[in-house]
Motif scaffolding. Structure first.
Motif, PDB file in Angstrom:
ATOM      1  N   MET A   1     115.346  14.201  57.199  1.00 22.05           N
ATOM      2  CA  MET A   1     114.618  15.381  56.710  1.00 22.05           C
ATOM      3  C   MET A   1     114.883  16.528  57.678  1.00 22.05           C
ATOM      4  O   MET A   1     114.605  16.407  58.859  1.00 22.05           O
ATOM      5  CB  MET A   1     113.122  15.071  56.691  1.00 22.05           C
ATOM      6  N   SER A   2     115.478  17.625  57.220  1.00 23.58           N
ATOM      7  CA  SER A   2     115.774  18.703  58.151  1.00 23.58           C
ATOM      8  C   SER A   2     115.241  20.023  57.613  1.00 23.58           C
ATOM      9  O   SER A   2     115.018  20.177  56.422  1.00 23.58           O
ATOM     10  CB  SER A   2     117.287  18.813  58.378  1.00 23.58           C
ATOM     11  N   LYS A   4     115.455  24.248  57.024  1.00 26.62           N
ATOM     12  CA  LYS A   4     116.495  25.226  56.741  1.00 26.62           C
ATOM     13  C   LYS A   4     116.753  26.021  58.009  1.00 26.62           C
ATOM     14  O   LYS A   4     115.871  26.241  58.823  1.00 26.62           O
ATOM     15  CB  LYS A   4     116.047  26.163  55.617  1.00 26.62           C
ATOM     16  N   GLU A  26     119.610  20.787  62.095  1.00 29.36           N
ATOM     17  CA  GLU A  26     119.524  22.248  61.921  1.00 29.36           C
ATOM     18  C   GLU A  26     118.769  22.873  63.091  1.00 29.36           C
ATOM     19  O   GLU A  26     119.149  23.922  63.610  1.00 29.36           O
ATOM     20  CB  GLU A  26     118.829  22.594  60.606  1.00 29.36           C
ATOM     21  N   TRP A  65     119.749  16.240  72.874  1.00 25.01           N
ATOM     22  CA  TRP A  65     119.600  15.771  71.484  1.00 25.01           C
ATOM     23  C   TRP A  65     119.013  14.352  71.458  1.00 25.01           C
ATOM     24  O   TRP A  65     118.176  14.027  70.637  1.00 25.01           O
ATOM     25  CB  TRP A  65     120.961  15.820  70.809  1.00 25.01           C
TER      26      TRP A  65
ATOM     27  N   VAL B  74     126.261  15.301  66.594  1.00 26.11           N
ATOM     28  CA  VAL B  74     124.829  15.368  66.282  1.00 26.11           C
ATOM     29  C   VAL B  74     124.572  14.956  64.832  1.00 26.11           C
ATOM     30  O   VAL B  74     123.660  14.169  64.539  1.00 26.11           O
ATOM     31  CB  VAL B  74     124.307  16.795  66.557  1.00 26.11           C
ATOM     32  N   ARG B  75     125.400  15.463  63.920  1.00 31.09           N
ATOM     33  CA  ARG B  75     125.174  15.127  62.506  1.00 31.09           C
ATOM     34  C   ARG B  75     125.461  13.654  62.241  1.00 31.09           C
ATOM     35  O   ARG B  75     124.790  13.022  61.421  1.00 31.09           O
ATOM     36  CB  ARG B  75     126.039  16.021  61.609  1.00 31.09           C
ATOM     37  N   ASP B  77     124.948  11.306  64.388  1.00 31.89           N
ATOM     38  CA  ASP B  77     123.742  10.640  64.919  1.00 31.89           C
ATOM     39  C   ASP B  77     122.602  10.712  63.909  1.00 31.89           C
ATOM     40  O   ASP B  77     121.902   9.739  63.672  1.00 31.89           O
ATOM     41  CB  ASP B  77     123.278  11.353  66.198  1.00 31.89           C
ATOM     42  N   ALA B  78     122.438  11.914  63.344  1.00 35.60           N
ATOM     43  CA  ALA B  78     121.333  12.125  62.402  1.00 35.60           C
ATOM     44  C   ALA B  78     121.509  11.260  61.157  1.00 35.60           C
ATOM     45  O   ALA B  78     120.555  10.673  60.657  1.00 35.60           O
ATOM     46  CB  ALA B  78     121.236  13.605  62.030  1.00 35.60           C
ATOM     47  N   VAL B  83     118.445  10.693  58.805  1.00 31.03           N
ATOM     48  CA  VAL B  83     117.878  12.025  58.631  1.00 31.03           C
ATOM     49  C   VAL B  83     118.722  12.815  57.648  1.00 31.03           C
ATOM     50  O   VAL B  83     119.946  12.816  57.734  1.00 31.03           O
ATOM     51  CB  VAL B  83     117.828  12.789  59.985  1.00 31.03           C
ATOM     52  N   GLU B  84     118.070  13.462  56.707  1.00 35.48           N
ATOM     53  CA  GLU B  84     118.766  14.313  55.743  1.00 35.48           C
ATOM     54  C   GLU B  84     119.362  15.482  56.489  1.00 35.48           C
ATOM     55  O   GLU B  84     118.667  16.195  57.211  1.00 35.48           O
ATOM     56  CB  GLU B  84     117.768  14.826  54.714  1.00 35.48           C
ATOM     57  N   THR B  85     120.681  15.695  56.377  1.00 34.68           N
ATOM     58  CA  THR B  85     121.309  16.793  57.100  1.00 34.68           C
ATOM     59  C   THR B  85     121.771  17.876  56.143  1.00 34.68           C
ATOM     60  O   THR B  85     121.828  17.678  54.946  1.00 34.68           O
ATOM     61  CB  THR B  85     122.526  16.303  57.907  1.00 34.68           C
ATOM     62  N   GLY B  86     122.140  19.018  56.717  1.00 36.94           N
ATOM     63  CA  GLY B  86     122.573  20.151  55.905  1.00 36.94           C
ATOM     64  C   GLY B  86     121.372  20.901  55.378  1.00 36.94           C
ATOM     65  O   GLY B  86     120.290  20.356  55.270  1.00 36.94           O
ATOM     66  N   SER B  87     121.563  22.171  55.078  1.00 39.40           N
ATOM     67  CA  SER B  87     120.430  22.985  54.677  1.00 39.40           C
ATOM     68  C   SER B  87     120.258  23.072  53.173  1.00 39.40           C
ATOM     69  O   SER B  87     119.266  23.576  52.685  1.00 39.40           O
ATOM     70  CB  SER B  87     120.579  24.400  55.245  1.00 39.40           C
ATOM     71  N   GLY B  90     117.080  21.512  51.736  1.00 35.39           N
ATOM     72  CA  GLY B  90     115.807  22.090  52.101  1.00 35.39           C
ATOM     73  C   GLY B  90     115.066  21.223  53.080  1.00 35.39           C
ATOM     74  O   GLY B  90     115.245  21.323  54.255  1.00 35.39           O
ATOM     75  N   VAL B  92     111.226  19.199  54.224  1.00 39.07           N
ATOM     76  CA  VAL B  92     109.787  19.355  54.060  1.00 39.07           C
ATOM     77  C   VAL B  92     109.314  20.758  54.423  1.00 39.07           C
ATOM     78  O   VAL B  92     108.434  21.320  53.791  1.00 39.07           O
ATOM     79  CB  VAL B  92     109.034  18.294  54.886  1.00 39.07           C
ATOM     80  N   LEU B  93     109.932  21.338  55.444  1.00 39.36           N
ATOM     81  CA  LEU B  93     109.493  22.672  55.845  1.00 39.36           C
ATOM     82  C   LEU B  93     109.800  23.701  54.760  1.00 39.36           C
ATOM     83  O   LEU B  93     109.009  24.584  54.472  1.00 39.36           O
ATOM     84  CB  LEU B  93     110.189  23.059  57.153  1.00 39.36           C
ATOM     85  N   HIS B  94     110.969  23.546  54.140  1.00 36.33           N
ATOM     86  CA  HIS B  94     111.344  24.467  53.075  1.00 36.33           C
ATOM     87  C   HIS B  94     110.359  24.345  51.913  1.00 36.33           C
ATOM     88  O   HIS B  94     109.915  25.325  51.335  1.00 36.33           O
ATOM     89  CB  HIS B  94     112.759  24.145  52.621  1.00 36.33           C
ATOM     90  N   ARG B  95     110.029  23.104  51.579  1.00 41.07           N
ATOM     91  CA  ARG B  95     109.119  22.927  50.454  1.00 41.07           C
ATOM     92  C   ARG B  95     107.744  23.493  50.776  1.00 41.07           C
ATOM     93  O   ARG B  95     107.082  24.085  49.942  1.00 41.07           O
ATOM     94  CB  ARG B  95     109.023  21.437  50.096  1.00 41.07           C
TER      95      ARG B  95
END
Lengths: 193, 243
Positions: A1-2, A4, A26, A65, B74-75, B77-78, B83-87, B90, B92-95
């Motif tokens: 979960m990232s 924006k 991000e 990180w 880093v990506r 690793d994520a 962990v969902e990567t890329g923007s 969105g 949880v914060l975006h929602r």
């Protein structure tokens, strides 16, 4: 979960750290974009080689990180914490290469001025002002005081090693370090007044 | 702590701050400083001088390949951590930001506060920000939730069984035609808490939240006297309530 990127950009460093600890790339990218420049510059200043500076910077940021949760906000700012990690890694790198001498100059005004003005955020402008004050303070220090500070901080030499290198008593090195730092601190305090 | 003992260590403080003590010496000094307020005070004073040293170095642009290499690692690793990567997706914060925009403000402040709310949630998840848990009475329990690191106003919600009390501190004096109004988010919908309140002279304010069941976020806005049906200003405080 990232998050924006534009959202992460609005967060303070201290607010980014829990996200980085939660493995948000991000948030980490924003953190690197904010501080990668000064981190690389510090590493380069210490190790004196671009390739080695890249390695040091990459190792330091990967370390952040993977251990971002270790940041303790009661012990200072995120930026200072990050720079201390970079310095320690750079000094380790320097020590692994015997005989490496540190660079001993602070003449970066011209380089700073060459940077495009549109990159200047208010925060960066304040840092420049601080950097300018520090350079001014260092420039006003007697040479023997600035030299021991630079040998210690950027060279990674212990006070005993500096004493032997310069051929002066250990007590003299201690005194010069103390007087030099106090003078810088005093200049900063005056700048804030 | 005698002056002589302090003076002996005080001589080494600058070297310590510059990382110029041998490891054993540094450990000894740290041990001494634990019991010496004068040393700790001097260290605090000198810290600022040391922290600005790296800021004064000549600036060099890191090569773009450094960023690419770093973010690639880093990506990876994520992804390995799930962990969902890329923007684009969105997150949880975006929602949360979209939901807050739906309240009618759409300002950047809403999105920023949504971010702060998420931050508090992350902190809760990572370090157990939830406080309290004691105070049981007749089988009930009390739990306190605190706001994230929002500047200015501090807020906490003390939950007791199905109800709760919202407490604010450091609230600035309001204009005469403005009041505080609390809001809760329940099942993704925003509801007004049917009580308007104002801060006292010390900047403290509180109100009761009758039904906390299903509430995952409590917020406070300033509204015209008489209150509003929907928020008309950016929140001055948000308190996430972990479910």
């Amino acid at each position: 979960m990232s998050v924006k990127r534009e959202t992460a950009e609005r967060l303070a460093d201290e607010e980014l750290m829990p996200l980085i600890a939660a493995k948000d790339p991000e948030a980490f990218e924003v953190f690197y974009d904010r501080h990668g420049g000064v981190a690389y510059s510090l590493a380069y200043r210490i190790v004196g080689e671009r390739a080695a500076a890249e390695d040091v910077t990459q190792e330091a940021f990967i370390s952040i990180w993977r251990s971002g949760a270790r940041f303790d906000r009661t012990r200072g700012s995120v930026r200072s914490w990050m720079l201390s990690i970079v310095r320690n890694r750079a000094i380790d790198s320097l020590r692994s290469k015997a005989g490496k001498a540190p660079k001993l100059t602070f003449d970066d005004d011209a380089v700073l001025e060459q940077r495009p003005s549109e990159e200047l955020t208010e925060e960066e402008a304040m840092r420049r002002e601080t950097a300018s004050e520090v350079r001014g303070a260092l420039g006003q220090l007697p040479g023997e005081q600035s030299k021991v500070i630079e040998l210690a901080y950027f060279g990674g030499f212990s006070q005993s090693e500096i004493s032997r290198m310069l051929g002066v008593p250990l007590g003299t090195v201690k005194g010069r370090m103390r007087l030099g730092l106090e003078k810088i601190r005093g200049e900063l305090a005056e700048g804030l007044a | 702590m005698t002056d002589n003992v302090h003076d002996r260590w005080s001589e080494d403080l600058a070297a310590y701050m510059l990382g110029a003590l041998e490891p054993g010496e540094a450990t000894e000094l740290e041990r001494h400083a634990e019991d010496c307020e004068r040393c700790r005070s001097e260290m605090r004073w000198l810290t600022a001088a040391v922290e600005v040293l790296p800021e004064a170095v000549e600036r060099h642009r890191p090569p773009p390949r450094l960023r690419e290499s770093l973010m690639s690692e880093v990506r990876a690793d994520a992804r390995a951590a799930g962990v969902e990567t890329g923007s684009a997706g969105g997150g949880v914060l975006h929602r949360a930001g979209s939901w807050l925009q739906g309240l009618g403000s759409g300002s950047h402040d809403w999105r920023r506060l949504a971010g702060l709310a998420l931050m508090a949630l992350v902190v809760v998840a990572l370090v157990g920000y939830e406080i309290g848990g004691g105070g049981s009475e007749s089988g009930g329990s009390t739990t306190t939730f605190v706001s994230g690191k929002a500047p200015g106003v501090t807020a906490e919600v003390v939950r007791e069984d199905n109800g709760g009390e919202l407490r604010l501190a450091d609230v600035k004096k309001l204009p005469e035609d403005r009041v505080l109004e609390a809001w809760v988010r329940r099942d993704g919908e925003v509801e007004a808490v049917k009580a308007l309140f104002v801060p006292d002279r010390e900047g403290n304010a509180s109100t009761t939240i009758g039904d906390m069941r299903g509430v995952d976020l409590v917020m406070v806005t300033t509204e015209p006297a008489g209150g509003s049906e929907v928020p008309t200003s950016s929140p001055i405080a948000t308190v996430p309530i972990p479910q």
